[in-house]
Design an enzyme around this catalytic site. Sequence first.
Site, PDB file in Angstrom:
ATOM      1  N   SER A 129       0.815  -1.215   0.000  1.00  0.00           N
ATOM      2  CA  SER A 129       0.000   0.000   0.000  1.00  0.00           C
ATOM      3  C   SER A 129       0.848   1.264   0.000  1.00  0.00           C
ATOM      4  CB  SER A 129      -0.923   0.009   1.227  1.00  0.00           C
ATOM      5  OG  SER A 129      -1.865  -1.022   1.167  1.00  0.00           O
ATOM      6  N   GLU A 244      -3.046 -14.310   1.264  1.00  0.00           N
ATOM      7  CA  GLU A 244      -3.335 -13.389   2.353  1.00  0.00           C
ATOM      8  C   GLU A 244      -4.831 -13.352   2.642  1.00  0.00           C
ATOM      9  OE1 GLU A 244      -2.732  -8.680   3.628  1.00  0.00           O
ATOM     10  OE2 GLU A 244      -2.451  -9.289   1.546  1.00  0.00           O
ATOM     11  N   SER A 381     -10.004  -4.163  -0.280  1.00  0.00           N
ATOM     12  CA  SER A 381     -11.229  -3.813   0.445  1.00  0.00           C
ATOM     13  C   SER A 381     -12.377  -4.735   0.035  1.00  0.00           C
ATOM     14  CB  SER A 381     -11.612  -2.355   0.176  1.00  0.00           C
ATOM     15  OG  SER A 381     -12.125  -2.209  -1.130  1.00  0.00           O
ATOM     16  N   ASN A 382     -13.334  -4.881   0.939  1.00  0.00           N
ATOM     17  CA  ASN A 382     -14.471  -5.763   0.661  1.00  0.00           C
ATOM     18  C   ASN A 382     -15.258  -5.300  -0.565  1.00  0.00           C
ATOM     19  OD1 ASN A 382     -13.678  -7.228   2.842  1.00  0.00           O
ATOM     20  ND2 ASN A 382     -15.547  -6.964   4.027  1.00  0.00           N
ATOM     21  N   GLU A 383     -15.299  -3.986  -0.789  1.00  0.00           N
ATOM     22  CA  GLU A 383     -15.999  -3.485  -1.970  1.00  0.00           C
ATOM     23  C   GLU A 383     -15.314  -3.962  -3.246  1.00  0.00           C
ATOM     24  OE1 GLU A 383     -17.072  -1.073   1.479  1.00  0.00           O
ATOM     25  OE2 GLU A 383     -15.149  -1.692   0.636  1.00  0.00           O
TER      26      GLU A 383
END
Length: 398
Positions: A129, A244, A381-383
Site C-alpha cells: 500500500s 493473504e 477492500s471488501n468493496e
Amino acid sequence: MDLNYTEEERAFRDEVRAFLEEKLPKATADKVRRGQELTKEDMESWHAILNERGWLAPNWPAEWGGCEWDAVQKHIFEEEAARASAPRVIPFGLSMLAPVLMKFGTEEQKRHFLPRILSGEDWWCQGYSEPGAGSDLASLKTRAVREGDHYIVNGQKTWTTLGQYADWIFCLVRTDPDVKQQEGISFLLIDMNSPGIEVRPIILLDGVHEVNEVFFDNVRVPVENLVGEENKGWTYAKYLLTHERTNIAGVGASQAGLDTVKRMARAEMQGGRPLIANPHFAARLAQAEIDLKALATTNLRVVSQTAKGGAPGLEASMLKVKGTIIRQEINDLARRAAGPYAMPFPSEAVEGDNDPIGPDYAGKTASQYFNNRKLSIFGGSNEIQRGIIAKVSLGGMK
C-alpha cells in the site's frame, strides 16, 4: 464433506492441546487474553517454539522444513491455538512471501531466504500500500530504475505492519511507467538496513504502534533481489494476495472470540439476568455462529484445494469478505456484552501489573473492536472483492 473428526484427527487435536498446555508461555497467553500489546521478543519466542516442534510452516513442503499438514490438521491447530490464546504467527514471511518464492523465485533465493524465514533470522514486512494506492494497488508510484547491477528505489509505502521490527521488506515497485499500470510493476526484496530507508510510526486509535510509513530515498537494491521477471510483479502480487485473503478469514480467531462472547453473555448481569436471555442479542449471537460454521466449512474446502497445488481464486475473495464481516460482528457483540467496561481506557490503565478494569474478559473488547475495523479494508477492500466476485462469477473476467 464430513464435519466429524476421524479418530486420527481427534488424536491430533489432543496432541495439539497437550503441546499448547506445555509449551505456550503463560505470560504471553495472558497478554493475548487481556488484549495487551506483545513485544517483539514475545512473538519471536513463540515462532522459535513452533519451529523447534516442526509446526511453524504447515503449508510448506517437507523439503523446505514444512510439516505438510492437510486442511483439517491446519484447521484444528488454528482453532486450538486461538482458544489457548496463543499469539498469531506473523504471516509476512511464512504465509505470504514464501509461497511466492517457492513458485517464482530462483533456486538461490529459495536456498537463502526460506531457511532464514523458518529460523526467525529474517523478519519480513509487506510493502504494497501507498498513499493513494491501497485498494487500487495498481496505481502505485514507488519507482525503481535500473542502473547496472542495482535498482534505485524512490517512493513511499504506508500501513506497513510491524515494519519497525523488520529486517527485510518485499515490495511492489514501478519499473516501467510507460505501459498499462499492471504491466509495469516488479517484485523486489529489499534489506531494511539499506541506506536511504526511513521508518516512521503510525499510532492507531487504540494507542498501539502496529503500522508504519516507510520512505525510500535512492535506495540501492541488487538486481538479484528481483523475484521472477521484471514488469511481471502484478502476477506475483495477485498470487500472494490470494494466500493473504484466505488467512484473513480468521476462522480460529473468530471461534475463540465467539466462545468468549458466549461466556460473557451467560454471566449474570447487574440486574440478575444474563445477557443471553435477551432475545435480540441471542438471535445475533446464533446468526454469527451459523455464519462462522459455514465459513469454516468453506475454508476447509478452499485450503484442501490449495494443498493440491492450486492457488485460491474467487474463493479467496469470498472468504475474505465473509470472514471479516463475521469477525467484526463478533467484536461488536463482545463490545455490547462488556457494556461500560468496553470503554476505551488509557493504555497505561491495562498494561503491566495493573489489574484489569472490570472482568478480565472485557479489557480487550474496545481495542479489538477498533483495530479490527481495518479488516474490511486491508488485503483488498471488501468493496473491491465484491466486484471481483461479480465479474468472475458472471464470466467477464479470468
